[in-house]
Scaffold this motif. Sequence first.
Motif, PDB file in Angstrom:
ATOM      1  N   PRO A  94     -15.588  -2.216  10.287  1.00 36.44           N
ATOM      2  CA  PRO A  94     -14.796  -2.699   9.153  1.00 36.44           C
ATOM      3  C   PRO A  94     -13.379  -2.138   9.218  1.00 36.44           C
ATOM      4  N   ILE A  95     -12.462  -2.798   8.497  1.00 37.13           N
ATOM      5  CA  ILE A  95     -11.094  -2.307   8.439  1.00 37.13           C
ATOM      6  C   ILE A  95     -10.691  -2.083   6.980  1.00 37.13           C
ATOM      7  N   PHE A  96      -9.632  -1.298   6.821  1.00 39.32           N
ATOM      8  CA  PHE A  96      -9.036  -1.066   5.507  1.00 39.32           C
ATOM      9  C   PHE A  96      -7.530  -1.136   5.705  1.00 39.32           C
ATOM     10  N   ASP A  97      -6.853  -1.966   4.928  1.00 41.36           N
ATOM     11  CA  ASP A  97      -5.410  -2.138   5.062  1.00 41.36           C
ATOM     12  C   ASP A  97      -4.729  -1.638   3.792  1.00 41.36           C
ATOM     13  N   THR A  98      -3.917  -0.589   3.918  1.00 38.28           N
ATOM     14  CA  THR A  98      -3.270  -0.010   2.739  1.00 38.28           C
ATOM     15  C   THR A  98      -2.264  -0.968   2.111  1.00 38.28           C
ATOM     16  N   GLN A  99      -1.678  -1.863   2.901  1.00 39.13           N
ATOM     17  CA  GLN A  99      -0.744  -2.836   2.344  1.00 39.13           C
ATOM     18  C   GLN A  99      -1.465  -3.823   1.432  1.00 39.13           C
ATOM     19  N   VAL A 100      -2.680  -4.191   1.802  1.00 37.03           N
ATOM     20  CA  VAL A 100      -3.476  -5.115   0.992  1.00 37.03           C
ATOM     21  C   VAL A 100      -4.017  -4.411  -0.243  1.00 37.03           C
ATOM     22  N   ALA A 101      -4.346  -3.128  -0.116  1.00 36.09           N
ATOM     23  CA  ALA A 101      -4.964  -2.392  -1.220  1.00 36.09           C
ATOM     24  C   ALA A 101      -3.973  -1.945  -2.279  1.00 36.09           C
ATOM     25  N   ALA A 102      -2.760  -1.589  -1.888  1.00 37.09           N
ATOM     26  CA  ALA A 102      -1.799  -0.984  -2.819  1.00 37.09           C
ATOM     27  C   ALA A 102      -1.494  -1.820  -4.064  1.00 37.09           C
ATOM     28  N   PRO A 103      -1.407  -3.176  -3.972  1.00 35.94           N
ATOM     29  CA  PRO A 103      -1.144  -3.948  -5.197  1.00 35.94           C
ATOM     30  C   PRO A 103      -2.189  -3.754  -6.286  1.00 35.94           C
ATOM     31  N   LEU A 104      -3.404  -3.364  -5.926  1.00 38.02           N
ATOM     32  CA  LEU A 104      -4.422  -3.109  -6.944  1.00 38.02           C
ATOM     33  C   LEU A 104      -4.136  -1.827  -7.719  1.00 38.02           C
ATOM     34  N   LEU A 105      -3.154  -1.060  -7.250  1.00 37.44           N
ATOM     35  CA  LEU A 105      -2.742   0.159  -7.941  1.00 37.44           C
ATOM     36  C   LEU A 105      -1.376  -0.018  -8.605  1.00 37.44           C
ATOM     37  N   GLY A 106      -0.919  -1.268  -8.709  1.00 37.78           N
ATOM     38  CA  GLY A 106       0.317  -1.540  -9.418  1.00 37.78           C
ATOM     39  C   GLY A 106       1.538  -1.759  -8.554  1.00 37.78           C
ATOM     40  N   PHE A 107       1.393  -1.690  -7.236  1.00 36.15           N
ATOM     41  CA  PHE A 107       2.531  -1.929  -6.350  1.00 36.15           C
ATOM     42  C   PHE A 107       2.795  -3.423  -6.212  1.00 36.15           C
ATOM     43  N   GLN A 108       3.990  -3.754  -5.738  1.00 38.55           N
ATOM     44  CA  GLN A 108       4.329  -5.145  -5.469  1.00 38.55           C
ATOM     45  C   GLN A 108       3.450  -5.690  -4.356  1.00 38.55           C
ATOM     46  N   ASP A 109       3.437  -7.002  -4.220  1.00 37.57           N
ATOM     47  CA  ASP A 109       2.669  -7.619  -3.150  1.00 37.57           C
ATOM     48  C   ASP A 109       3.280  -7.254  -1.801  1.00 37.57           C
ATOM     49  N   ASN A 110       2.429  -6.956  -0.824  1.00 32.70           N
ATOM     50  CA  ASN A 110       2.856  -6.592   0.536  1.00 32.70           C
ATOM     51  C   ASN A 110       3.892  -5.464   0.560  1.00 32.70           C
ATOM     52  N   PRO A 111       3.600  -4.327  -0.041  1.00 37.58           N
ATOM     53  CA  PRO A 111       4.573  -3.229  -0.039  1.00 37.58           C
ATOM     54  C   PRO A 111       4.766  -2.664   1.365  1.00 37.58           C
ATOM     55  N   GLY A 112       5.966  -2.225   1.671  1.00 34.37           N
ATOM     56  CA  GLY A 112       6.248  -1.634   2.963  1.00 34.37           C
ATOM     57  C   GLY A 112       5.653  -0.246   3.090  1.00 34.37           C
ATOM     58  N   TYR A 113       5.465   0.179   4.337  1.00 33.13           N
ATOM     59  CA  TYR A 113       4.864   1.490   4.594  1.00 33.13           C
ATOM     60  C   TYR A 113       5.760   2.610   4.063  1.00 33.13           C
ATOM     61  N   ALA A 114       7.062   2.508   4.285  1.00 29.68           N
ATOM     62  CA  ALA A 114       7.986   3.541   3.819  1.00 29.68           C
ATOM     63  C   ALA A 114       7.919   3.692   2.301  1.00 29.68           C
ATOM     64  N   MET A 115       7.719   2.568   1.588  1.00 27.83           N
ATOM     65  CA  MET A 115       7.611   2.624   0.137  1.00 27.83           C
ATOM     66  C   MET A 115       6.387   3.425  -0.290  1.00 27.83           C
ATOM     67  N   LEU A 116       5.260   3.192   0.384  1.00 24.04           N
ATOM     68  CA  LEU A 116       4.038   3.912   0.028  1.00 24.04           C
ATOM     69  C   LEU A 116       4.158   5.397   0.347  1.00 24.04           C
ATOM     70  N   VAL A 117       4.749   5.715   1.510  1.00 23.26           N
ATOM     71  CA  VAL A 117       4.933   7.128   1.880  1.00 23.26           C
ATOM     72  C   VAL A 117       5.825   7.819   0.848  1.00 23.26           C
ATOM     73  N   SER A 118       6.891   7.158   0.438  1.00 23.64           N
ATOM     74  CA  SER A 118       7.789   7.732  -0.549  1.00 23.64           C
ATOM     75  C   SER A 118       7.103   7.891  -1.906  1.00 23.64           C
ATOM     76  N   SER A 119       6.356   6.861  -2.325  1.00 23.73           N
ATOM     77  CA  SER A 119       5.724   6.884  -3.646  1.00 23.73           C
ATOM     78  C   SER A 119       4.583   7.882  -3.734  1.00 23.73           C
ATOM     79  N   PHE A 120       3.737   7.919  -2.725  1.00 19.80           N
ATOM     80  CA  PHE A 120       2.555   8.785  -2.757  1.00 19.80           C
ATOM     81  C   PHE A 120       2.845  10.216  -2.302  1.00 19.80           C
ATOM     82  N   LEU A 121       3.730  10.369  -1.310  1.00 19.79           N
ATOM     83  CA  LEU A 121       3.923  11.674  -0.675  1.00 19.79           C
ATOM     84  C   LEU A 121       5.310  12.261  -0.908  1.00 19.79           C
TER      85      LEU A 121
END
Length: 390
Positions: free
Chosen positions: A100-127
């Motif tokens: 199985p696979i897990f894609d953080t770009q697909v999952a992040a919108p379920l936590l309130g992020f925009q659709d198809n968020p960039g990796y740099a955005m997630l690194v900045s927001s979470f870390l």
Amino acid sequence: MTTINYINTPEKLTAVCALIREASWLALDTEFLREKTYYPKFCLLQIATPDWVACIDPIALPDLGELFAAIYNPNIIKVFHSCRQDLEIFFQVTGKLPTPIFDTQVAAPLLGFQDNPGYAMLVSSFLNINLSKAHTRADWSKRPLTEAQIEYAADDVIYLCQIYQIIIKKLAELGRADWLKQDFAELSNPDIYHIDPAKAWLKIKGKNKLTGKQLSIIQAVTEWREKTAQREDRPKSWLLKDELLFDIAKLQPENISDLAAVRGINERVLHRYGKELCEIITAAKNQPPIPLHEQGRPTKKTQQQEAILDILTALVRIRAEENSLNPSILASRKDLEALLFNDDNDDADGCPLLHGWRYTMAGKELVGLLKGELVLGIQADKLAIMAAHN
């Protein structure tokens, strides 16, 4: 600081495969080039868990059978961010896809992020880390790789490990851990990564403005371009750019002189393929085009159709608010139009509301509204979705 294992010998590869087989999940990323080729040139594979990180050199290791056998273990979750290009490489190398696979770009919108968020955005927001862009345009095929390049590549999966653990924890807290199973399963569908030249024209933007001979020509020439690019492993745009496809379809050149008069035609293409292209164009003019899928959707909607879309939008807003989501993440107006003008509301093709978590949250009820099985009403000063009473 995490030690980065650079894997460039069979012995090191065997050692890292042993580590992979012990993992319950892996964070993965690839570096590749495709500026001068049709197929991506696989240059580096990065893998990490919370305990170790490795950069595997496929250029130094032509036999990666042991590696992919370990990665493809169905008991190991493969974690990516925006996985399609990575999986395209996996499919190209092995002829199959991991699950199985897990894609953080697909999952992040379920936590309130925009659709198809960039990796740099997630690194900045979470870390709270701003990613370096120093090697974004690096030539990953050149050897030796610098220490800075290896560190840059490794950081992607090191941070991906951390992001994944945060995301799955938050999804579990919200009761959404299982919402994405179908979305992830669909990403491992080989049909996504197998490019059929006969269907290449479907990706051409603006094709719906063409009819008759023009449409038939662009379909035939686009198929030729895809086949030729695949066979010669060169970018499609090196043969014919998309705008040239439209010029050819409209001008309908019958011979090499006519083709040479098309502005922007490459001299090499003209001399090497000119005769073949003219024959394809002539044949296409004498056969009916493949019908456009967009034919079922009217170019101008009636007031009744606009009103129905407004009702569907209301339901989307209700369900989005209940789940603390931006309504546009759940469904755009375009998505609702695709649902409304779908001849068969049980057909998921082309409409994200008919599969995955979006179907569970709102799509099923939207279909019920369109079929007259549900109605939108007011209860206790709030909009509510109720069963229809026939």
